[in-house]
Write a protein that holds these residues in place. Structure first.
Motif, mmCIF file in Angstrom:
data_model
loop_
_atom_site.group_PDB
_atom_site.id
_atom_site.type_symbol
_atom_site.label_atom_id
_atom_site.label_comp_id
_atom_site.label_asym_id
_atom_site.label_seq_id
_atom_site.Cartn_x
_atom_site.Cartn_y
_atom_site.Cartn_z
ATOM 1 N N THR A 25 0.844 -1.186 0.000
ATOM 2 C CA THR A 25 0.000 0.000 0.000
ATOM 3 C C THR A 25 0.883 1.241 0.000
ATOM 4 O O THR A 25 1.773 1.379 0.832
ATOM 5 C CB THR A 25 -0.910 0.012 1.240
ATOM 6 O OG1 THR A 25 -1.674 -1.179 1.240
ATOM 7 C CG2 THR A 25 -1.811 1.232 1.237
ATOM 8 N N ALA A 26 0.622 2.147 -0.955
ATOM 9 C CA ALA A 26 1.345 3.418 -0.996
ATOM 10 C C ALA A 26 0.562 4.417 -0.156
ATOM 11 O O ALA A 26 -0.632 4.601 -0.361
ATOM 12 C CB ALA A 26 1.481 3.903 -2.424
ATOM 13 N N GLN A 27 1.220 5.031 0.769
ATOM 14 C CA GLN A 27 0.566 6.014 1.621
ATOM 15 C C GLN A 27 0.453 7.310 0.844
ATOM 16 O O GLN A 27 1.412 8.073 0.739
ATOM 17 C CB GLN A 27 1.357 6.196 2.921
ATOM 18 C CG GLN A 27 1.490 4.926 3.727
ATOM 19 C CD GLN A 27 0.132 4.360 4.129
ATOM 20 O OE1 GLN A 27 -0.770 5.103 4.469
ATOM 21 N NE2 GLN A 27 -0.013 3.043 4.064
ATOM 22 N N ASP A 30 1.924 11.051 1.373
ATOM 23 C CA ASP A 30 3.381 11.046 1.514
ATOM 24 C C ASP A 30 4.074 10.539 0.259
ATOM 25 O O ASP A 30 5.154 11.003 -0.094
ATOM 26 C CB ASP A 30 3.782 10.166 2.699
ATOM 27 C CG ASP A 30 3.148 10.654 3.988
ATOM 28 O OD1 ASP A 30 2.993 11.885 4.121
ATOM 29 O OD2 ASP A 30 2.805 9.818 4.838
ATOM 30 N N VAL A 31 3.465 9.576 -0.439
ATOM 31 C CA VAL A 31 4.047 8.987 -1.643
ATOM 32 C C VAL A 31 3.130 9.302 -2.817
ATOM 33 O O VAL A 31 1.989 8.853 -2.857
ATOM 34 C CB VAL A 31 4.204 7.453 -1.484
ATOM 35 C CG1 VAL A 31 4.793 6.852 -2.738
ATOM 36 C CG2 VAL A 31 5.037 7.125 -0.270
#
Length: 190
Positions: A25-27, A30-31
């Motif tokens: 999972t890409a936050q 923030d990303v």
């Protein structure tokens, strides 16, 4: 034959397997996500190219483009010529709460004034604030990626080939006329 509770055991096995894997999972805040090169985000406006022809507003199936303009008279450059009139853009707004991102407005614009921008972070807390005026649309213009490079192995477009052949033919005719004039001049001077 299955014994009682085998479904529960299979489900727990899947859960245990998933729990031991690394998360992917890409936050989001923030990303930043990696977007495709020609992502459709919002519609950007290049005001200098807009002639207020109203094609985009007329062809929009959602009627979400609002354009206001006025006519301005330009003085004649020559005393014998008549004055010209031109449309001046007063307001260009797009209501993104109505827009379905079909891209028809971009396709029908004959002067390349509208473009797809990959910008997607334009959420508002109030739906009334989703109508973006030309200054905001102008800001998104600078996020529009450059068009992809032409394929060097591609066949030359017919329009360019025809124009090139006509230019070569005209250049050959001019060169022949110059050669004939030079020959006449040499023949007359002897």
């Amino acid at each position: 034959m299955s014994f009682p509770g085998s479904g529960l055991a299979k489900g727990l096995a899947v859960t245990l397997r998933t729990m031991t894997r690394k998360t992917v999972t890409a936050q989001y805040p923030d990303v930043q996500p990696e977007l495709a090169p020609r992502t459709r985000g919002v519609i950007a406006l290049l005001e200098e190219n807009c002639t207020v022809c109203m094609l985009c507003a007329r062809e929009c199936p959602d009627w979400c483009i609002y354009i206001d303009s006025h006519k301005e008279t330009l003085p004649a450059a020559d005393p014998n010529a008549r004055a010209r009139t031109r449309n001046v853009l007063d307001r260009f707004a797009i209501d993104f709460s109505l827009c379905m991102y079909c891209g028809i407005c971009i396709e029908v614009c004959p002067f390349d004034a509208l473009f797809w921008s990959p910008e997607f972070e334009y959420a508002e807390t109030d739906i009334l604030e989703l109508t973006h005026e030309r200054d905001r649309l102008r800001e998104w213009m600078w996020t529009v990626p450059a068009p992809p490079a032409l394929d060097p192995a591609a066949e030359e477009p017919k329009e360019i080939a025809t124009a090139r052949k006509a230019a070569e033919k005209q250049a050959a005719a001019v060169a022949a006329a110059d050669a004939a004039a030079a020959a006449d001049q040499e023949g007359g001077s002897e």
